[in-house]
Design a protein around this motif. Structure first.
Motif, short mmCIF file in Angstrom:
data_model
loop_
_atom_site.label_atom_id
_atom_site.label_comp_id
_atom_site.label_asym_id
_atom_site.label_seq_id
_atom_site.Cartn_x
_atom_site.Cartn_y
_atom_site.Cartn_z
N TYR A 87 47.70 31.55 45.15
CA TYR A 87 48.22 31.82 46.48
C TYR A 87 47.22 31.45 47.56
O TYR A 87 47.61 31.07 48.67
CB TYR A 87 48.66 33.28 46.61
CG TYR A 87 50.08 33.48 46.14
CD1 TYR A 87 51.16 33.28 47.00
CD2 TYR A 87 50.36 33.85 44.83
CE1 TYR A 87 52.46 33.44 46.58
CE2 TYR A 87 51.67 34.01 44.39
CZ TYR A 87 52.71 33.80 45.27
OH TYR A 87 54.01 33.95 44.83
N ALA A 88 45.94 31.56 47.25
CA ALA A 88 44.93 31.11 48.22
C ALA A 88 45.08 29.61 48.48
O ALA A 88 45.06 29.15 49.63
CB ALA A 88 43.53 31.43 47.70
N LEU A 93 47.46 24.77 51.63
CA LEU A 93 48.26 23.56 51.58
C LEU A 93 49.55 23.67 52.38
O LEU A 93 49.95 22.73 53.07
CB LEU A 93 48.57 23.19 50.13
CG LEU A 93 47.37 22.80 49.26
CD1 LEU A 93 47.81 22.45 47.84
CD2 LEU A 93 46.62 21.63 49.88
N GLU A 94 50.20 24.83 52.31
CA GLU A 94 51.44 24.97 53.07
C GLU A 94 51.17 25.05 54.57
O GLU A 94 51.98 24.58 55.38
CB GLU A 94 52.23 26.19 52.59
CG GLU A 94 52.85 25.97 51.23
CD GLU A 94 53.88 27.02 50.86
OE1 GLU A 94 54.33 27.80 51.74
OE2 GLU A 94 54.25 27.06 49.67
N THR A 157 53.31 20.26 44.86
CA THR A 157 54.46 20.24 43.95
C THR A 157 54.08 20.86 42.61
O THR A 157 54.81 21.68 42.05
CB THR A 157 54.97 18.80 43.75
OG1 THR A 157 55.41 18.28 45.00
CG2 THR A 157 56.14 18.78 42.77
N THR A 158 52.92 20.48 42.08
CA THR A 158 52.45 21.05 40.82
C THR A 158 52.15 22.54 40.97
O THR A 158 52.50 23.36 40.11
CB THR A 158 51.18 20.31 40.35
OG1 THR A 158 51.48 18.93 40.16
CG2 THR A 158 50.67 20.89 39.04
N LEU A 159 51.53 22.90 42.07
CA LEU A 159 51.19 24.30 42.32
C LEU A 159 52.46 25.15 42.43
O LEU A 159 52.51 26.27 41.90
CB LEU A 159 50.35 24.41 43.58
CG LEU A 159 49.77 25.77 43.93
CD1 LEU A 159 48.41 25.61 44.58
CD2 LEU A 159 50.69 26.53 44.89
N HIS A 160 53.49 24.63 43.09
CA HIS A 160 54.74 25.38 43.23
C HIS A 160 55.38 25.68 41.89
O HIS A 160 56.01 26.73 41.71
CB HIS A 160 55.73 24.60 44.11
CG HIS A 160 55.53 24.82 45.57
ND1 HIS A 160 56.11 24.02 46.52
CD2 HIS A 160 54.84 25.76 46.25
CE1 HIS A 160 55.77 24.45 47.72
NE2 HIS A 160 54.99 25.50 47.57
N ASN A 209 52.26 37.12 52.80
CA ASN A 209 53.22 38.18 52.48
C ASN A 209 53.88 37.94 51.12
O ASN A 209 54.15 38.89 50.38
CB ASN A 209 54.29 38.26 53.56
CG ASN A 209 53.78 38.91 54.83
OD1 ASN A 209 52.76 39.62 54.81
ND2 ASN A 209 54.46 38.70 55.94
N ALA A 210 54.13 36.68 50.79
CA ALA A 210 54.67 36.36 49.48
C ALA A 210 53.69 36.77 48.38
O ALA A 210 54.08 37.26 47.32
CB ALA A 210 54.97 34.87 49.38
#
Length: 225
Positions: A87-88, A93-94, A157-160, A209-210
């Motif tokens: 998440y970090a 990235l997002e 994409t890979t992280l998601h 928050n996610a």
């Protein structure tokens, strides 16, 4: 000529098997820690054991599957530390793609993003986990396609895919989904205003928050075990 056509078909089949198994894992059809029996997968998908093994090796490289000695392939599980690290990176990235998209997206791209968010809001009423995940991935897909950085797109994409191991269990929490939609709306409004700072901050706030929701779920599952 025939050998070239056969090669294309083999590659297409491999990608199809990978995608089916990947979606089954990230949508929660296979639970973390669940054993993946090659014979059963062959029967369900109607493909050879070679195709299954090739797909599982690819998913192992993506860290969605662990192949254990004397036990075989199982669906990967995430520790609390791994989840925090993911998440970090996701927040960084997002935040980046939200900023870049706000500056480089065309008006048509922004309209497409609005439509994808509207579809996400619509399907969220169904409370079907797979459908909601698909709709949310479509939102990210538009932003990734037009953020102007292929390396970030590939990495995120890979992280998601790994984040989806947690997202599948937390996204449909009764209190979380409406909050998530409001956060995504805030990201969109900043993008629509072409405000890169606000878009990045809103995206990182959404991920923070996610993370809280996902870690609460993961902690609960750990306590239950």
């Amino acid at each position: 000529m025939s050998s070239e056509i056969g090669l294309v078909r083999a590659e297409t089949l491999r990608f199809q098997v990978e995608n089916v198994l990947r979606q089954a894992i990230v949508n929660g059809h296979f639970a973390p820690g669940e054993r993946l029996v090659e014979r059963e997968l062959c029967e369900k998908l109607g493909v050879s054991r070679t195709s299954i093994r090739e797909a599982l090796r690819k998913l192992e490289a993506e860290k969605l599957v662990n192949i254990l000695p004397h036990k075989g392939p199982i669906v990967a599980s995430l520790s609390l530390k791994e989840a925090v690290d993911l998440y970090a990176m996701r927040g960084l990235l997002e935040g980046f793609i939200a900023r870049e998209f706000s500056q480089s997206a065309s008006e048509a791209d922004i309209l497409a993003l609005a439509a994808a968010i509207a579809q996400l809001r619509k399907v969220s009423l169904s409370e079907d986990r797979a459908t909601v995940l698909q709709a949310k991935n479509a939102v990210y897909g538009i932003m990734l396609a037009h953020c102007g950085n292929e390396l970030v797109t590939e990495s995120l994409t890979t992280l998601h895919s790994r984040v989806n191991l947690l997202r599948a269990t937390s996204l449909l929490q009764r209190d979380r989904l409406p909050e998530s939609l409001r956060e995504i709306d805030a990201v969109f409004q900043a993008i629509k205003a072409r405000d890169g700072d606000a878009a990045e901050n809103a995206a990182r706030h959404h991920v923070a928050n996610a993370q809280k929701s996902a870690l609460q779920t993961l902690s609960s599952l750990s306590d239950a075990c």
